[in-house]
Design an enzyme around this catalytic site. Structure first.
Site, PDB file in Angstrom:
ATOM      1  N   ASP A 182      59.864 -24.016  77.872  1.00 26.87           N
ATOM      2  CA  ASP A 182      59.358 -24.162  76.510  1.00 26.87           C
ATOM      3  C   ASP A 182      59.680 -22.893  75.718  1.00 26.87           C
ATOM      4  O   ASP A 182      59.407 -21.773  76.169  1.00 26.87           O
ATOM      5  CB  ASP A 182      57.844 -24.388  76.532  1.00 26.87           C
ATOM      6  CG  ASP A 182      57.317 -24.815  75.180  1.00 26.87           C
ATOM      7  OD1 ASP A 182      57.451 -25.997  74.839  1.00 26.87           O
ATOM      8  OD2 ASP A 182      56.773 -23.953  74.450  1.00 26.87           O
ATOM      9  N   ASN A 190      61.129 -22.302  62.428  1.00 33.84           N
ATOM     10  CA  ASN A 190      61.081 -23.304  61.354  1.00 33.84           C
ATOM     11  C   ASN A 190      60.436 -22.733  60.093  1.00 33.84           C
ATOM     12  O   ASN A 190      60.902 -22.993  58.968  1.00 33.84           O
ATOM     13  CB  ASN A 190      60.302 -24.533  61.821  1.00 33.84           C
ATOM     14  CG  ASN A 190      61.087 -25.375  62.806  1.00 33.84           C
ATOM     15  OD1 ASN A 190      62.311 -25.449  62.740  1.00 33.84           O
ATOM     16  ND2 ASN A 190      60.393 -26.015  63.735  1.00 33.84           N
ATOM     17  N   HIS A 195      63.856 -26.039  58.761  1.00 32.94           N
ATOM     18  CA  HIS A 195      64.010 -26.985  59.869  1.00 32.94           C
ATOM     19  C   HIS A 195      65.466 -27.228  60.246  1.00 32.94           C
ATOM     20  O   HIS A 195      65.759 -27.575  61.390  1.00 32.94           O
ATOM     21  CB  HIS A 195      63.322 -28.315  59.520  1.00 32.94           C
ATOM     22  CG  HIS A 195      61.824 -28.221  59.552  1.00 32.94           C
ATOM     23  ND1 HIS A 195      61.098 -28.300  60.709  1.00 32.94           N
ATOM     24  CD2 HIS A 195      60.922 -28.018  58.554  1.00 32.94           C
ATOM     25  CE1 HIS A 195      59.821 -28.179  60.448  1.00 32.94           C
ATOM     26  NE2 HIS A 195      59.676 -27.996  59.135  1.00 32.94           N
ATOM     27  N   GLU A 225      60.345 -28.404  71.298  1.00 33.87           N
ATOM     28  CA  GLU A 225      61.061 -27.261  71.866  1.00 33.87           C
ATOM     29  C   GLU A 225      60.899 -27.184  73.376  1.00 33.87           C
ATOM     30  O   GLU A 225      61.093 -26.125  73.972  1.00 33.87           O
ATOM     31  CB  GLU A 225      60.569 -25.960  71.222  1.00 33.87           C
ATOM     32  CG  GLU A 225      59.105 -25.680  71.424  1.00 33.87           C
ATOM     33  CD  GLU A 225      58.209 -26.216  70.315  1.00 33.87           C
ATOM     34  OE1 GLU A 225      57.157 -25.612  70.089  1.00 33.87           O
ATOM     35  OE2 GLU A 225      58.563 -27.240  69.691  1.00 33.87           O
ATOM     36  N   ARG A 245      68.461 -16.900  85.045  1.00 35.85           N
ATOM     37  CA  ARG A 245      69.733 -16.962  84.309  1.00 35.85           C
ATOM     38  C   ARG A 245      69.522 -17.617  82.948  1.00 35.85           C
ATOM     39  O   ARG A 245      70.060 -17.153  81.933  1.00 35.85           O
ATOM     40  CB  ARG A 245      70.766 -17.735  85.138  1.00 35.85           C
ATOM     41  CG  ARG A 245      72.170 -17.668  84.590  1.00 35.85           C
ATOM     42  CD  ARG A 245      73.201 -18.015  85.650  1.00 35.85           C
ATOM     43  NE  ARG A 245      72.940 -19.318  86.269  1.00 35.85           N
ATOM     44  CZ  ARG A 245      72.692 -19.495  87.566  1.00 35.85           C
ATOM     45  NH1 ARG A 245      72.684 -18.464  88.394  1.00 35.85           N
ATOM     46  NH2 ARG A 245      72.468 -20.709  88.050  1.00 35.85           N
TER      47      ARG A 245
END
Length: 328
Positions: A182, A190, A195, A225, A245
């Site tokens: 996340d 935003n 957006h 997200e 990574r």
């Protein structure tokens, strides 16, 4: 007839001839299109002379379906004297629950274009498609199974693949891991840049995640997200390496904030990502429970300050050694 009428008639005739020739010369190939079940809308080319369907690992078309037998049925191509193309035959392989063709239980039958085959909870349509039809089917499958913005799998497709992988891993005795990811404070992107920039940022993150994983691993966008991935034949140690990574690549990446109101090339920003890890079978064998555990670890990562990685069982992640790599 006027010259214009003659020209129009000739043009029409030529177009008709071209269309007729195209239809005559186009090669129609056999395909099974899934109408119901976890493979929904998937076009499956029947490229071998004999194609088997069932739950077994060595089935050509694997069905994650408790009502299907290990080797449930097969479709075979056969040459018939006097016919210009092959004929296709459906055969039940002694399945427990039977094979239905157009609603009727069959042991063996010749297939016709449009026939419907029911195996367990999976319904397929047998079709003979030309190249244009095949491309259309593949496009529909891509639109249904992939997120429009990032091109990664949707959450529904992710769970379909995850259940299949869990069944394979259990039969082969191999681990795999799930990553739940996340973006941190994404609302600020935003709010600051708009957006459109937010959407472009999600696209870039999808590219980074996919590039950071091995070619056989599977990534998805869960919505907003939030992203997910599972890594084949990977234990805790390899999961941590892959997650780091992803985390590090996103941390150092410069995202563009350029838009209509701020078109400057130097309008750049950074974001970070938090990641939770769970591993099959150490944490769970049920794929849904595995995702929930990885999600729980993700929220622990958020509570620990974000831009970090948390394992559902930190003690295992700290002590386990990577497995020899079997897939690239």
């Amino acid at each position: 007839m006027s010259k214009n009428d003659q020209a129009e008639s000739l043009t029409t005739q030529l177009h008709d001839d071209i269309r007729a020739d195209g239809l005559t010369n186009s090669e129609r190939r056999p395909v099974l299109t899934s109408l119901r079940g976890e493979l929904l809308a998937t076009p499956i080319p029947l490229e071998r002379d004999v194609v088997t369907l069932g739950r077994a690992l060595d089935a050509d078309i694997r069905l994650n379906d408790s009502k299907a037998s290990r080797l449930h049925a097969q479709i075979s191509a056969e040459d018939v004297e006097g016919l210009p193309s092959k004929r296709f035959r459906l055969k039940d392989l002694g399945s427990t629950n039977g094979t239905l063709l157009n609603g009727q239980v069959v042991k063996e039958a010749v297939l016709n274009d449009g026939d419907k085959i029911l195996i367990g909870d999976h319904l397929f349509r047998f079709e003979l498609l030309d190249q244009i039809d095949q491309e259309f089917q593949q496009q529909i499958h891509r639109l249904i199974g992939h997120d429009d913005l990032t091109g990664l799998l949707t959450s529904k497709s992710f769970f379909t693949e995850l259940r299949r992988e869990a069944a394979r891993a259990e039969e082969e005795g191999q681990p795999f891991c799930v990553l739940m990811m996340d973006l941190d404070h994404f609302k600020q992107v935003n709010d600051t840049y708009g957006h459109l920039v937010g959407s472009r940022t999600l696209q870039d993150v999808g590219v980074i995640i996919k590039a950071s994983l091995r070619s056989g691993d599977v990534a998805a966008r869960f919505g907003g997200e939030e992203f997910a991935a599972f890594l084949l034949d990977a234990n805790y140690a390899q999961a941590v390496v892959a997650a780091e990574r992803v985390r590090r690549t996103i941390e150092v990446h410069l995202f563009s904030g350029a838009n209509i109101n701020a078109p400057e090339a130097d309008s750049l920003f950074k974001i970070t990502i938090s990641i939770g890890i769970a591993v099959f079978p150490d944490d769970a064998t049920d794929p849904i429970q595995l995702v929930e555990m990885a999600d729980s670890a993700l929220y622990r990562a958020k509570r620990n300050g974000r831009n970090t990685i948390c394992a559902y069982r930190p003690s295992l992640a700290a002590t386990e050694q990577p497995l020899p790599s079997r897939r690239q």
